[in-house]
Design a protein around this motif. Structure first.
Motif, PDB file in Angstrom:
ATOM      1  N   LYS A  10       0.760  -1.172   0.019  1.00  0.00           N
ATOM      2  CA  LYS A  10       0.028  -0.023  -0.055  1.00  0.00           C
ATOM      3  C   LYS A  10       0.874   1.175   0.061  1.00  0.00           C
ATOM      4  N   GLY A  11       0.289   2.300  -0.646  1.00  0.00           N
ATOM      5  CA  GLY A  11       1.077   3.591  -0.652  1.00  0.00           C
ATOM      6  C   GLY A  11       2.388   3.388  -1.564  1.00  0.00           C
ATOM      7  N   GLU A  81      -0.466   8.922  -0.248  1.00  0.00           N
ATOM      8  CA  GLU A  81      -0.066   9.314   0.853  1.00  0.00           C
ATOM      9  C   GLU A  81      -1.220   8.859   1.618  1.00  0.00           C
ATOM     10  N   GLY A  83      -2.706   5.690   1.358  1.00  0.00           N
ATOM     11  CA  GLY A  83      -2.436   4.358   1.358  1.00  0.00           C
ATOM     12  C   GLY A  83      -2.658   3.768   0.212  1.00  0.00           C
ATOM     13  N   GLU A  84      -3.261   4.547  -0.881  1.00  0.00           N
ATOM     14  CA  GLU A  84      -3.436   3.628  -2.135  1.00  0.00           C
ATOM     15  C   GLU A  84      -2.246   3.330  -3.199  1.00  0.00           C
ATOM     16  N   SER A  85      -2.256   2.038  -3.427  1.00  0.00           N
ATOM     17  CA  SER A  85      -1.155   1.763  -4.467  1.00  0.00           C
ATOM     18  C   SER A  85      -1.599   2.039  -5.945  1.00  0.00           C
TER      19      SER A  85
END
Length: 287
Positions: A10-11, A81, A83-85
């Motif tokens: 994530k992120g 920022e 937390g997304e990929s």
């Protein structure tokens, strides 16, 4: 193919290479990443959508191209920022190689976000690997300027570079590009034209620049598709056979004339090759 969620963090911004033509060149890891990320930032969502559909991948896309990158970057960094990929892809090949994405990668790194490469095809490297030209030292120039005057000026600046020169070119300008290369770099300079790499009508044609100009004009099909042009570097001055007398003449002329004119006149006076003298003149000026 099952997707291992643990392989995606994530992120993280993943820079994902996709095929330049042959879909068989899509790596298993690229498929896994594109299927598992929260969002795919694509240069052309329609083109990337077709690629994803071919591999049975369902993914949310967001458009990121040269005309909207500045305005899209803050929102994408905010998503990372949070937390997304995100996977960054271009129309074909490795993103940022004459494609959008630099601003996003730079902003992500500045924000302390991890940027991870998922490597794969690059047209420039594919062409270099089969060109037969020296590959230990090379320079990638991307697309030359579209206008003739600016294009010739850039070629003049590169004429004395001893490294293999690599360019991208479109079907609309390939003829003018080769004409200018022959005129500025010399028709006897070795070069390679790689057309439609990994696709059905792939061609890799080598010869001197003057020969390649004639080859292109000999068949209208030779001017179709996407091109990588590779040109042999200028001879190193130490190996060029520019003797002391020729260098003395050249040095005197450089005090009064531009590099190109000085090299041409020195060649007429001394009988030494114009391209060799040009390369030496560039070194004299830069030294």
């Amino acid at each position: 193919m099952s997707i291992q969620a643990a392989a995606i963090e994530k992120g993280v911004l993943y820079v994902v290479a996709t095929p330049i033509g042959n879909l068989g060149d899509m790596s298993p890891r690229a498929r896994e990443v594109l299927a598992a990320v929260d969002r795919v930032a694509a240069e052309d969502t329609r083109r990337t959508g077709a690629l994803l559909t071919h591999f049975g991948i369902k993914a949310r896309q967001i458009s990121l191209h040269e005309h909207n990158e500045l305005e899209q970057v803050p929102a994408l960094v905010a998503r990372l920022e949070a937390g997304e990929s995100i996977a960054l892809v271009s129309d074909a090949g490795t993103p940022l190689i004459s494609d959008p994405g630099y601003r996003l990668v730079a902003a992500a790194r500045a924000a302390g976000i991890r940027v991870s490469p998922v490597p794969g095809p690059v047209a420039a490297m594919a062409a270099l690997s089969v060109s037969g030209l020296p590959s230990d030292r090379f320079v990638f120039e991307g697309f030359l300027p579209a206008k003739g005057g600016a294009r010739r000026q850039r070629l003049e600046a590169l004429a004395g570079d001893p490294r293999t020169l690599i360019f991208y070119e479109s079907s609309h300008r390939i003829a003018a590009c080769l004409d200018d290369m022959a005129a500025v770099l010399g028709g006897e300079r070795r070069a390679v034209v790689a057309r439609e790499l990994t696709k059905t009508f792939e061609q890799v044609q080598d010869g001197h620049l003057a020969e390649l100009v004639a080859w292109l004009a000999s068949n209208e099909d030779h001017g179709k598709g996407e091109f990588v042009v590779l040109v042999a570097g200028a001879p190193e001055a130490s190996d060029a056979g520019v003797g002391p007398e020729a260098q003395r003449v050249l040095r005197l002329l450089l005090e009064e004339l531009p590099v190109k004119k000085a090299a041409k006149l020195a060649a007429e006076i001394t009988g030494v090759g114009k391209n060799l003298l040009y390369a030496r003149a560039v070194e004299m000026k830069s030294g």
